[in-house]
Design an enzyme around this catalytic site. Structure first.
Site, PDB file in Angstrom:
ATOM      1  N   HIS A  39     -25.192 -17.782  21.488  1.00 18.73           N
ATOM      2  CA  HIS A  39     -26.601 -17.835  21.086  1.00 18.73           C
ATOM      3  C   HIS A  39     -27.409 -18.697  22.062  1.00 18.73           C
ATOM      4  CE1 HIS A  39     -25.262 -17.096  16.680  1.00 18.73           C
ATOM      5  NE2 HIS A  39     -25.956 -16.049  17.052  1.00 18.73           N
ATOM      6  N   CYS A  80     -26.010 -24.538  13.644  1.00 16.72           N
ATOM      7  CA  CYS A  80     -25.564 -23.376  12.850  1.00 16.72           C
ATOM      8  C   CYS A  80     -25.381 -23.692  11.379  1.00 16.72           C
ATOM      9  CB  CYS A  80     -24.221 -22.862  13.361  1.00 16.72           C
ATOM     10  SG  CYS A  80     -24.006 -23.008  15.113  1.00 16.72           S
TER      11      CYS A  80
HETATM   12  C1  CIR Z   1     -20.319 -16.106  14.816  1.00 15.72           C
HETATM   13  O1  CIR Z   1     -19.716 -15.675  15.811  1.00 15.72           O
HETATM   14  O2  CIR Z   1     -21.273 -15.511  14.342  1.00 15.72           O
HETATM   15  C2  CIR Z   1     -19.856 -17.379  14.177  1.00 15.72           C
HETATM   16  N1  CIR Z   1     -18.440 -17.501  14.337  1.00 15.72           N
HETATM   17  C3  CIR Z   1     -20.544 -18.579  14.791  1.00 15.72           C
HETATM   18  C4  CIR Z   1     -22.019 -18.616  14.508  1.00 15.72           C
HETATM   19  C5  CIR Z   1     -22.661 -19.811  15.090  1.00 15.72           C
HETATM   20  N2  CIR Z   1     -24.044 -19.853  14.732  1.00 15.72           N
HETATM   21  C6  CIR Z   1     -24.998 -20.382  15.461  1.00 15.72           C
HETATM   22  O3  CIR Z   1     -24.780 -20.776  16.595  1.00 15.72           O
HETATM   23  N3  CIR Z   1     -26.231 -20.388  14.963  1.00 15.72           N
END
Ligand code: CIR
Length: 264
Positions: free
Chosen positions: A168, A255
């Site tokens: 991201h 996150c």
């Molecule tokens: C994913 O790959 O979607 C999750 N394992 C990690 C999401 C992390 N979210 C973020 O950076 N906002």
């Protein structure tokens, strides 16, 4: 008070046991649920310490990645926008979040185009604009829809690029105050932060870029001493939070929460 750094509320969700099946770019080992729960509790306690109200939602076993609530919505003072995650296994998480935001906000709208994909992790809100990084999870249609939805609330959107191979946009940056961004050099080299003051993440400590300014504190993942010291030297008050288990799933400080101050 700045709406991009100071918040009355946060929403978090406790990690589910199914977290071991969470998405990851590279397998670096199975996350330890008990340790993740301990880190998560420290994170929530730190948000609360700043005086904010933290709504802690229960685990959602059907969605292994649901602890990463940031990806489900964009919260602005005027209203919330429900996202359409680009990871198919995460689409339902956004639907689960909508009623919780409707309870706190007068206006909740949603990204709805069948071809529109966008995740909160690709969105950096600053006082003057909203930067959205195109990525494997966020596409042009999603950004265009977001742009239309937030225009009436007075927020211009600027499309930028998430570096190749990075999950991201905010994996590589965070806002520290209204004019200051913490960023990896691979991201800031694109020029996307021209006009901001940039604090560089130390080489080899790229994972520290996903920190958050939350009221008077900056929450930084533990284990990145040179970046921590650079943030302290710039005048910020830092709290280090264990992140070893979420890091196995490409997750960091941003996150784990939605952060906002709904306008009455
Ligand atoms: C994913 O790959 O979607 C999750 N394992 C990690 C999401 C992390 N979210 C973020 O950076 N906002």
């Amino acid at each position: 008070m700045s709406f991009s750094t100071h918040f009355s509320h946060a929403i978090t969700r406790r990690p589910a046991a199914s977290i071991i099946a969470g998405l990851r770019a590279v397998d670096t080992g199975t996350p330890d649920l008990a340790l993740m729960q301990a880190h998560h509790a420290a994170y929530v306690a730190t948000l609360r310490e700043t005086g904010a109200t933290v709504v802690e939602l229960g685990p959602l076993e059907a969605f292994p990645d649901s602890v990463f609530v940031e990806d489900t919505a964009l919260c602005l003072p005027q209203g919330a926008v429900i996202m359409r995650p680009g990871a198919p296994s995460r689409l339902g998480e956004a639907t689960e979040m909508a009623p919780h935001l409707a309870a706190l906000y007068g206006q909740v709208v949603a990204i709805s185009g069948a071809d529109s994909y966008i995740e909160g992790g690709d969105i950096l809100v600053t006082e003057r604009e909203i930067l959205v990084g195109r990525s494997a999870r966020t596409n042009a249609a999603g950004i265009a829809e977001l742009t239309r939805l937030v225009a009436p609330w007075g927020h211009p959107v600027r499309e930028v690029h998430t570096p190749p191979g990075v999950l991201h946009f905010k994996t590589d940056c965070s806002l520290l105050d209204t004019d200051t961004v913490l960023s990896t050099t691979r991201l800031s080299a694109s020029g996307c932060f021209d006009g901001y003051r940039v604090i560089d993440v130390a080489e080899g400590e790229e994972a520290a870029a996903n920190s958050i300014r939350f009221n008077d504190l900056v929450l930084v993942p533990a284990g990145f001493p040179r970046t921590r010291d650079a943030i302290i030297a710039a005048g910020f008050t830092v709290r280090e939070i264990g992140n070893s288990e979420c890091a196995k799933l490409d997750g960091g400080m941003s996150c784990l929460s939605l952060r906002f101050t709904p306008k009455p």
